[in-house]
Design an enzyme around this catalytic site. Structure first.
Site, mmCIF file in Angstrom:
data_model
loop_
_atom_site.group_PDB
_atom_site.id
_atom_site.type_symbol
_atom_site.label_atom_id
_atom_site.label_comp_id
_atom_site.label_asym_id
_atom_site.label_seq_id
_atom_site.Cartn_x
_atom_site.Cartn_y
_atom_site.Cartn_z
ATOM 1 C CB THR A 25 36.025 -59.613 -8.832
ATOM 2 O OG1 THR A 25 35.764 -59.929 -7.565
ATOM 3 C CG2 THR A 25 36.099 -58.237 -9.197
ATOM 4 C CG ASN A 79 54.535 -75.203 -11.048
ATOM 5 O OD1 ASN A 79 54.993 -74.068 -11.039
ATOM 6 N ND2 ASN A 79 54.332 -75.878 -9.934
HETATM 7 O O1 DON Z 1 51.463 -70.180 -11.729
HETATM 8 C C1 DON Z 1 52.532 -69.897 -11.216
HETATM 9 O O2 DON Z 1 52.733 -68.904 -10.575
HETATM 10 C C2 DON Z 1 53.696 -70.845 -11.426
HETATM 11 N N1 DON Z 1 53.194 -72.185 -11.598
HETATM 12 C C3 DON Z 1 54.489 -70.379 -12.608
HETATM 13 C C4 DON Z 1 55.670 -71.296 -12.871
HETATM 14 C C5 DON Z 1 56.751 -70.642 -13.591
HETATM 15 O O3 DON Z 1 56.695 -69.483 -13.954
HETATM 16 C C6 DON Z 1 57.916 -71.494 -13.816
HETATM 17 N N2 DON Z 1 58.964 -70.712 -14.419
HETATM 18 N N3 DON Z 1 60.009 -70.451 -13.927
#
Ligand code: DON
Length: 570
Positions: A380, A400
């Site tokens: 998995t 991010n």
């Molecule tokens: O992978 C993650 O969960 C985060 N780095 C996602 C970041 C994100 O969604 C930013 N938006 N608000």
């Protein structure tokens, strides 16, 4: 004194000045909700949506469209669309075969467990979020190549070219982008040289953003594929950029990067629905599977949309699931994530054993669950598109934070992620989304940081039903959960289900986050009387979804939370 010649000249000057300075505002047509017969793209930018649609009109399939859209977003949506970040794709063919692709960033080989701790052993709050040390090895280009190699039908060159053209000739920025670019100038100037197209005293609505270096980088990717990014000139620029700060990425980290196909998390809901979602290194699929499995035991549709009872059940489920996430979820290539145990129905029944219908639980008393390990399957591990044949793809990708680490690869023209902040820098210390973690998500060289991204496809009665996903950090999982339940249980049309206010519990802090003015004061009072505490946020995750309607038409819905979200089809 006759002043008229002076005024005449002055007005001429004003006209000339304004012609030169004030760009034409972009006349993009943005649709939040669209019903079409054949194909649909929902993306965060109208130019990208149009590119995806054109690819399908030219005979391309859902994956071709996704690849073209993602490269276009790297140009027109620089806050998140990227080549300097990573992401996940979930795919379902018209025949019902599914696949999940992990092209999440990795910790560089020089990374170490305590790299963000200061001399007192405390987490330094900014080093994992801003600057060169925050950058993980990017996965996007490898991921798009891999997706194209396996499922693409049009040529790679055809799919990358529209992004090159946009970068070279430029495009008019929307109001939302204008505001964002202006608000980030101070932060950009810490890391970005003044000659970059992203540095300007003031961006005006409709400014034509030309990205010549990025166009050249995209040409290298078009012509040399993997080596166009992970080797040669682009790699040299990335490594040079790392050396300008305390960045850790070396050539070997880049050439070693691989996207990985994983087994999707598949789970039924109320007998007729099947969820196909992203396994680790995302927590999204496991957490969404747990949430659906828990609430399946309750008659949500009878309790009613945004009723006190339904919110109480759903928030208590969220509390327990995020406690499990903090303890048990991490990159399954490095840590044995007990996926089967976490999704085991009997285990999930025990998780709600202490649920009290009339009062809120407490996160102090809610630890991550423990269990005797079941036999694990060791093999998995967002834009939503449906193509004319019925193939579907959901892809979530990120830098991010907005514009990632704010570091910019000079010469190559793109922003780098700050994904390292998604690791648990120290057990129990929250990251930027308030998420805590421990061993499972500790930093190790080459490891992928745990994500909440939840690109997901649902079937109903074995046919394609919904393609969904969102950005939004820790709130992605609960947003996908609630929008699906809004449609499946509460019977809302997709656009209303997406626009509806959301609530979010993530175990710690022990409170329900709610979007401003979205729940009635009576509902809030009743939940408070049960012991729930609230905090108000402006908005949470931004959903992009497609639903197949009973007559076979496609309903695309972009989220009003992002002014540029655009759902179009034909
Ligand atoms: O992978 C993650 O969960 C985060 N780095 C996602 C970041 C994100 O969604 C930013 N938006 N608000």
């Amino acid at each position: 004194m006759n002043r008229s010649p002076f005024f005449f000249l002055f007005f001429l000057f004003l006209i000339a000045f304004s012609c030169q300075k004030a760009p034409t505002p972009p006349d993009y047509i943005i649709q939040k909700s669209t019903v079409s017969d054949t194909a649909m793209v929902v993306s965060p930018h109208p130019l990208a949506t149009e590119i995806g649609l054109q690819i399908m009109r030219d005979g391309g399939n859902a994956v071709d469209a996704i690849v073209g859209v993602q490269f276009a977003l790297a140009v027109v949506y620089p806050r998140a669309g990227n080549i300097g970040g990573g992401g996940f794709m979930v795919y379902r063919s018209a025949e019902g075969q599914s696949a999940a692709l992990d092209y999440r960033e990795k910790a560089p080989s020089g990374a170490s467990r305590d790299m963000y701790l200061d001399e007192n052993g405390d987490v330094s709050p900014t080093r994992s979020r801003k600057g060169h040390l925050a950058v993980g090895v990017p996965g996007t280009v490898a991921g798009l190549l891999e997706a194209h190699q396996k499922y693409g039908s049009l040529s790679w060159e055809r799919l990358v070219q529209p992004a090159i053209d946009l970068a070279r000739t430029g495009f008019a920025i929307t109001q939302a982008e204008t505001n964002r670019l202006n608000s980030f100038q101070e932060q950009f100037r810490e890391y970005i040289k003044p000659e970059s197209p992203f540095i300007r005293d003031t961006f005006l609505l409709g400014h034509k953003l030309v990205q010549s270096d990025l166009a050249l980088t995209l040409e290298r990717i078009r012509d040399h594929g993997f080596d166009g990014f992970y080797a040669g000139k682009t790699a040299d620029y990335i490594v040079e950029e790392m050396q300008r700060g305390e960045g850790l990425i070396h050539h070997q980290d880049l050439t070693d990067y691989r996207a990985v196909w994983r087994e999707p998390i598949v789970q039924t809901y109320r007998d007729k629905y099947k969820m196909i979602s992203m396994p680790p290194s995302s927590s999204g699929g496991v957490a969404l599977g747990q949430l659906l499995s828990i609430v399946e035991a309750y008659p949500l549709s009878e309790l009613g949309f945004h009723s006190v009872e339904a919110i109480h059940i759903m928030a208590e489920a969220e509390r327990r699931v995020y406690a499990d996430r903090a303890r048990h979820l991490g990159d399954s290539d490095f840590y044995s994530v007990p996926i089967d145990s976490l999704l085991d129905e009997n285990y999930l029944d025990t998780r709600m054993a202490d649920f009290d219908v009339s009062s809120a639980g407490s996160s102090d008393d809610t630890e991550a669950g423990s269990f005797t390990l079941a036999k694990e399957s060791f093999e998995t591990t967002h834009t939503s598109v449906v193509d004319p044949l019925g193939n579907a793809a959901a892809i979530t990708t990120t830098l991010n934070s907005n514009y990632g680490s704010k570091t910019f690869v000079h010469g190559a023209g793109f922003f780098l992620n700050n994904e390292m902040d998604d690791f648990s820098s120290k057990p129990g210390v929250p990251n930027q989304f308030g998420l805590v973690g421990a061993e499972a998500n500790a930093i190790e060289p080459g490891k992928r940081m745990l994500s909440s991204m939840t690109p997901t496809i649902f079937e109903k009665d074995e046919a394609l039903f919904m393609v969904i996903g969102a950005p939004g950090g820790s709130t992605i999982i609960t947003a996908v959960f609630q929008v699906f339940v809004n449609v499946a249980d509460f019977g809302l049309p997709l656009d209303q289900a997406v626009a509806a206010g959301r609530f979010h519990h993530q175990w710690l802090p022990d409170m329900i986050a709610i979007e401003k003015d979205q729940l009635s004061s009576d509902v809030i009072d009743s939940l408070q009387a049960m012991g729930h505490q609230f905090r108000t946020v402006n908005r949470m995750a931004v959903i992009k979804a497609i639903q197949v309607l009973p007559d076979g038409k496609l309903h695309g819905a972009g989220d009003p939370r992002n002014p540029d979200d655009d759902a179009k089809g034909y």
